[in-house]
Design a protein around this motif. Sequence first.
Motif, PDB file in Angstrom:
ATOM      1  N   GLN A 171       1.732  64.108 -40.022  1.00 42.09           N
ATOM      2  CA  GLN A 171       0.339  63.245 -39.642  1.00 42.09           C
ATOM      3  C   GLN A 171       1.232  62.508 -38.947  1.00 42.09           C
ATOM      4  O   GLN A 171       0.432  62.000 -36.864  1.00 42.09           O
ATOM      5  CB  GLN A 171       0.475  62.546 -40.486  1.00 42.09           C
ATOM      6  N   GLY A 172       2.634  61.496 -38.700  1.00 39.36           N
ATOM      7  CA  GLY A 172       3.884  60.985 -37.671  1.00 39.36           C
ATOM      8  C   GLY A 172       3.400  61.599 -36.169  1.00 39.36           C
ATOM      9  O   GLY A 172       2.517  61.035 -35.331  1.00 39.36           O
ATOM     10  N   PHE A 173       3.347  62.318 -35.965  1.00 40.75           N
ATOM     11  CA  PHE A 173       3.803  63.444 -35.085  1.00 40.75           C
ATOM     12  C   PHE A 173       2.442  63.369 -34.615  1.00 40.75           C
ATOM     13  O   PHE A 173       1.840  63.350 -33.177  1.00 40.75           O
ATOM     14  CB  PHE A 173       4.380  65.220 -35.303  1.00 40.75           C
ATOM     15  N   GLN A 174       1.364  63.528 -35.346  1.00 40.35           N
ATOM     16  CA  GLN A 174      -0.144  64.264 -34.728  1.00 40.35           C
ATOM     17  C   GLN A 174      -0.363  62.645 -34.291  1.00 40.35           C
ATOM     18  O   GLN A 174      -0.946  62.778 -33.784  1.00 40.35           O
ATOM     19  CB  GLN A 174      -0.855  64.222 -35.478  1.00 40.35           C
ATOM     20  N   ARG A 175      -0.254  61.675 -34.283  1.00 40.97           N
ATOM     21  CA  ARG A 175      -0.449  60.229 -35.090  1.00 40.97           C
ATOM     22  C   ARG A 175       0.559  59.899 -33.683  1.00 40.97           C
ATOM     23  O   ARG A 175      -0.167  58.216 -33.973  1.00 40.97           O
ATOM     24  CB  ARG A 175      -1.184  59.651 -35.592  1.00 40.97           C
ATOM     25  N   CYS A 176       1.508  60.419 -32.821  1.00 38.36           N
ATOM     26  CA  CYS A 176       2.207  59.095 -32.490  1.00 38.36           C
ATOM     27  C   CYS A 176       2.072  58.434 -31.172  1.00 38.36           C
ATOM     28  O   CYS A 176       2.285  56.914 -30.892  1.00 38.36           O
ATOM     29  CB  CYS A 176       3.465  60.794 -31.577  1.00 38.36           C
ATOM     30  N   ALA A 177       1.178  58.809 -30.804  1.00 37.31           N
ATOM     31  CA  ALA A 177       0.307  58.208 -29.411  1.00 37.31           C
ATOM     32  C   ALA A 177      -0.237  56.725 -29.916  1.00 37.31           C
ATOM     33  O   ALA A 177       0.107  56.263 -29.130  1.00 37.31           O
ATOM     34  CB  ALA A 177      -0.795  58.561 -28.494  1.00 37.31           C
ATOM     35  N   GLU A 178      -0.455  56.659 -31.086  1.00 35.54           N
ATOM     36  CA  GLU A 178      -0.741  55.163 -31.917  1.00 35.54           C
ATOM     37  C   GLU A 178       0.278  54.285 -31.198  1.00 35.54           C
ATOM     38  O   GLU A 178       0.289  53.531 -32.234  1.00 35.54           O
ATOM     39  CB  GLU A 178      -1.512  55.124 -33.062  1.00 35.54           C
TER      40      GLU A 178
END
Length: 185
Positions: free
Chosen positions: A60-67
């Motif tokens: 999930q962190g990889f998918q949301r890393c831009a956040e």
Amino acid sequence: MTKSLRELHDVELAVQAAAGGRREYGELVRRHGSAVRGLLRRMGAAPSLADDVAQDAFLQGFQRCAEFRGQGTFAGWIKKIAARLYLKRAAHEARYVAESEVDEAATPVDHAGALDLDEAMKALNETERVCVSLCHGAGMSHPEIAAAMNLPLGTVKSHVKRGLDKLRARLQPATDAGGRSSHVG
């Protein structure tokens, strides 16, 4: 001269990971994986569950890393994701426990009669549990937790204090072996 992955700061790695850098994100996982699993274990997850939830958190962190903006630590950010995933999973699994199997009035003790911190933690609301776990389980400071959870510092301090007060009340024996109050005055 370019820096090796090990020389890059977490924020630099996160920026590159947000642009699709799998190697950079892999370095973040290498750096923080054991700390995330350790937090989950301290929150009460069995080793295999801690591994599963940590893996889900890093995905999930990889998918949301831009956040991730770098305002707090990457470790705090990913631990927040992991803690929330664990709490969601625990709440989901709790729905399958029959009402008759749960005795909420019972003192939290294990089979050997020792106080059970995991059971006492269930008395905390979700935010208190996460704040106490991040503070005392992961060793994060109040400002780090505030940044990771996007909460005001005073709110984090209140959640930690209330959570610890609830744990003390829940775990403190009412009387000693002689039947006297265990409070020393």
